[in-house]
Design a protein around this motif. Structure first.
Motif, PDB file in Angstrom:
ATOM      1  N   PRO A  65      37.009  54.566  93.388  1.00 20.70           N
ATOM      2  CA  PRO A  65      35.556  54.493  93.194  1.00 20.70           C
ATOM      3  C   PRO A  65      35.064  55.263  91.966  1.00 20.70           C
ATOM      4  CG  PRO A  65      36.066  55.056  95.470  1.00 20.70           C
ATOM      5  CD  PRO A  65      37.345  55.120  94.707  1.00 20.70           C
ATOM      6  N   VAL A  66      35.653  56.415  91.708  1.00 21.95           N
ATOM      7  CA  VAL A  66      35.205  57.221  90.565  1.00 21.95           C
ATOM      8  C   VAL A  66      35.627  56.572  89.248  1.00 21.95           C
ATOM      9  CG1 VAL A  66      35.453  59.450  89.409  1.00 21.95           C
ATOM     10  CG2 VAL A  66      35.065  59.367  91.870  1.00 21.95           C
ATOM     11  N   VAL A  67      36.859  56.074  89.169  1.00 18.50           N
ATOM     12  CA  VAL A  67      37.325  55.394  87.956  1.00 18.50           C
ATOM     13  C   VAL A  67      36.461  54.169  87.686  1.00 18.50           C
ATOM     14  CG1 VAL A  67      39.238  54.033  86.988  1.00 18.50           C
ATOM     15  CG2 VAL A  67      39.677  56.257  88.031  1.00 18.50           C
ATOM     16  N   LYS A  68      36.172  53.412  88.729  1.00 14.21           N
ATOM     17  CA  LYS A  68      35.350  52.220  88.587  1.00 14.21           C
ATOM     18  C   LYS A  68      33.946  52.578  88.103  1.00 14.21           C
ATOM     19  CE  LYS A  68      32.554  49.008  90.582  1.00 14.21           C
ATOM     20  NZ  LYS A  68      31.156  49.233  90.658  1.00 14.21           N
ATOM     21  N   THR A  69      33.356  53.614  88.664  1.00 11.99           N
ATOM     22  CA  THR A  69      32.009  54.030  88.281  1.00 11.99           C
ATOM     23  C   THR A  69      31.975  54.527  86.842  1.00 11.99           C
ATOM     24  OG1 THR A  69      31.562  54.608  90.582  1.00 11.99           O
ATOM     25  CG2 THR A  69      30.075  55.512  88.950  1.00 11.99           C
ATOM     26  N   LEU A  70      32.976  55.307  86.447  1.00 14.48           N
ATOM     27  CA  LEU A  70      33.054  55.785  85.062  1.00 14.48           C
ATOM     28  C   LEU A  70      33.262  54.633  84.084  1.00 14.48           C
ATOM     29  CD1 LEU A  70      35.204  59.008  85.541  1.00 14.48           C
ATOM     30  CD2 LEU A  70      32.800  58.901  84.836  1.00 14.48           C
ATOM     31  N   ALA A  71      34.101  53.679  84.443  1.00 12.91           N
ATOM     32  CA  ALA A  71      34.343  52.524  83.570  1.00 12.91           C
ATOM     33  C   ALA A  71      33.077  51.693  83.416  1.00 12.91           C
ATOM     34  CB  ALA A  71      35.484  51.676  84.117  1.00 12.91           C
ATOM     35  N   LEU A  72      32.348  51.500  84.506  1.00 15.03           N
ATOM     36  CA  LEU A  72      31.096  50.751  84.430  1.00 15.03           C
ATOM     37  C   LEU A  72      30.077  51.487  83.571  1.00 15.03           C
ATOM     38  CD1 LEU A  72      29.466  48.285  85.194  1.00 15.03           C
ATOM     39  CD2 LEU A  72      28.772  49.476  87.285  1.00 15.03           C
ATOM     40  N   ALA A  73      30.017  52.805  83.705  1.00 14.72           N
ATOM     41  CA  ALA A  73      29.117  53.590  82.861  1.00 14.72           C
ATOM     42  C   ALA A  73      29.488  53.417  81.387  1.00 14.72           C
ATOM     43  CB  ALA A  73      29.155  55.059  83.256  1.00 14.72           C
ATOM     44  N   LEU A  80      32.496  50.761  76.068  1.00  7.21           N
ATOM     45  CA  LEU A  80      33.551  49.838  76.456  1.00  7.21           C
ATOM     46  C   LEU A  80      32.943  48.445  76.429  1.00  7.21           C
ATOM     47  CD1 LEU A  80      36.506  49.974  77.557  1.00  7.21           C
ATOM     48  CD2 LEU A  80      35.536  50.078  79.841  1.00  7.21           C
ATOM     49  N   LYS A  81      33.711  47.470  76.001  1.00  7.85           N
ATOM     50  CA  LYS A  81      33.189  46.097  75.888  1.00  7.85           C
ATOM     51  C   LYS A  81      32.997  45.469  77.264  1.00  7.85           C
ATOM     52  CE  LYS A  81      35.189  45.424  71.426  1.00  7.85           C
ATOM     53  NZ  LYS A  81      34.719  44.693  70.341  1.00  7.85           N
ATOM     54  N   ALA A  82      32.060  44.553  77.356  1.00 10.32           N
ATOM     55  CA  ALA A  82      31.756  43.860  78.611  1.00 10.32           C
ATOM     56  C   ALA A  82      32.937  43.043  79.115  1.00 10.32           C
ATOM     57  CB  ALA A  82      30.532  42.973  78.431  1.00 10.32           C
ATOM     58  N   ARG A  83      33.917  42.768  78.258  1.00 12.79           N
ATOM     59  CA  ARG A  83      35.119  42.039  78.694  1.00 12.79           C
ATOM     60  C   ARG A  83      35.867  42.798  79.779  1.00 12.79           C
ATOM     61  NH1 ARG A  83      37.486  41.453  72.967  1.00 12.79           N
ATOM     62  NH2 ARG A  83      38.806  43.032  73.903  1.00 12.79           N
ATOM     63  N   ALA A  84      35.621  44.085  79.907  1.00 16.51           N
ATOM     64  CA  ALA A  84      36.309  44.903  80.909  1.00 16.51           C
ATOM     65  C   ALA A  84      35.728  44.724  82.313  1.00 16.51           C
ATOM     66  CB  ALA A  84      36.244  46.375  80.517  1.00 16.51           C
ATOM     67  N   LEU A  85      34.594  44.068  82.446  1.00 16.01           N
ATOM     68  CA  LEU A  85      33.932  43.950  83.752  1.00 16.01           C
ATOM     69  C   LEU A  85      34.783  43.282  84.837  1.00 16.01           C
ATOM     70  CD1 LEU A  85      30.244  43.314  82.679  1.00 16.01           C
ATOM     71  CD2 LEU A  85      31.129  45.275  83.954  1.00 16.01           C
ATOM     72  N   PRO A  86      35.545  42.226  84.547  1.00 15.37           N
ATOM     73  CA  PRO A  86      36.395  41.668  85.622  1.00 15.37           C
ATOM     74  C   PRO A  86      37.404  42.685  86.159  1.00 15.37           C
ATOM     75  CG  PRO A  86      36.152  40.070  83.854  1.00 15.37           C
ATOM     76  CD  PRO A  86      35.550  41.361  83.360  1.00 15.37           C
ATOM     77  N   LEU A  87      38.001  43.483  85.298  1.00 14.01           N
ATOM     78  CA  LEU A  87      38.931  44.521  85.738  1.00 14.01           C
ATOM     79  C   LEU A  87      38.197  45.599  86.544  1.00 14.01           C
ATOM     80  CD1 LEU A  87      41.755  45.743  85.759  1.00 14.01           C
ATOM     81  CD2 LEU A  87      41.210  46.839  83.581  1.00 14.01           C
ATOM     82  N   ILE A  88      36.997  45.920  86.124  1.00 12.81           N
ATOM     83  CA  ILE A  88      36.189  46.918  86.840  1.00 12.81           C
ATOM     84  C   ILE A  88      35.867  46.418  88.241  1.00 12.81           C
ATOM     85  CG2 ILE A  88      33.930  48.062  86.865  1.00 12.81           C
ATOM     86  CD1 ILE A  88      34.166  48.162  83.759  1.00 12.81           C
ATOM     87  N   GLU A  89      35.600  45.127  88.371  1.00  8.97           N
ATOM     88  CA  GLU A  89      35.342  44.554  89.699  1.00  8.97           C
ATOM     89  C   GLU A  89      36.569  44.665  90.599  1.00  8.97           C
ATOM     90  OE1 GLU A  89      31.958  41.161  89.527  1.00  8.97           O
ATOM     91  OE2 GLU A  89      33.885  40.600  88.674  1.00  8.97           O
ATOM     92  N   ILE A  90      37.730  44.454  90.061  1.00  9.58           N
ATOM     93  CA  ILE A  90      38.968  44.570  90.847  1.00  9.58           C
ATOM     94  C   ILE A  90      39.146  46.004  91.336  1.00  9.58           C
ATOM     95  CG2 ILE A  90      41.495  44.487  90.721  1.00  9.58           C
ATOM     96  CD1 ILE A  90      41.107  42.065  88.801  1.00  9.58           C
ATOM     97  N   ILE A  91      38.895  46.958  90.463  1.00 11.38           N
ATOM     98  CA  ILE A  91      39.004  48.367  90.857  1.00 11.38           C
ATOM     99  C   ILE A  91      38.012  48.673  91.980  1.00 11.38           C
ATOM    100  CG2 ILE A  91      38.718  50.759  90.083  1.00 11.38           C
ATOM    101  CD1 ILE A  91      39.640  49.758  87.280  1.00 11.38           C
ATOM    102  N   GLY A  92      36.817  48.108  91.898  1.00 16.69           N
ATOM    103  CA  GLY A  92      35.820  48.293  92.952  1.00 16.69           C
ATOM    104  C   GLY A  92      36.261  47.728  94.283  1.00 16.69           C
TER     105      GLY A  92
END
Length: 144
Positions: A65-73, A80-92
């Motif tokens: 949860p913390v890694v995901k929240t930091l990545a989204l921030a 960080l580019k918006a292309r990372a959002l699918p990976l961020i969703e997986i982490i969530g």
């Protein structure tokens, strides 16, 4: 977008708070010889019995949860580019796995009739935080 940033950053405070809230109250469970089980007390208790399981629970409940929240921030503040959002969703989604693990353990304990177990308000709190986090990610994705 400002509200989404605020909510996401608030999660960086609320997730650690949730680690100390009571997930369940239990008696006579094999791994937990305590009255209230929180993420922290559960990980510490598991550490003595099964280090691998303790590490898995710590990863799902604390790290993901913390890694995901930091990545989204980082995406929200354009670090960080918006292309990372699918990976961020997986982490969530990995963070949500912890909620399902707890639910399975509760059902197993009730099913075999070992002691008594009651869900604590912390499980609902943690679940709500994960769901809010997933919603913020989804809304950030649609706005980017």
């Amino acid at each position: 977008m400002t509200l989404l940033r605020f909510v996401n950053l608030a999660l960086l405070i609320l997730f650690p708070v949730s680690w100390f809230t009571p997930l369940a109250r239990a008696g006579l469970l094999p791994f937990f010889n305590l009255d209230e089980i929180s993420v922290i007390s559960g990980v510490l208790s598991l550490w003595e019995k099964d280090v691998l399981l303790a590490l898995l629970v710590a990863f799902f409940a604390m790290v993901a949860p913390v890694v995901k929240t930091l990545a989204l921030a980082a995406v929200q503040f354009r670090l960080l580019k918006a292309r990372a959002l699918p990976l961020i969703e997986i982490i969530g989604k990995l963070a949500m796995a912890d909620v399902f693990l707890i639910a399975i353990y509760v059902m197993m304990a009730k099913g075999i009739g070992v002691g008594r177990i009651e869900i604590g308000w912390g499980l609902y709190f943690f679940t709500a935080l994960v769901l809010v986090s997933m919603a913020v990610t989804h809304m950030s994705k649609s706005r980017s």
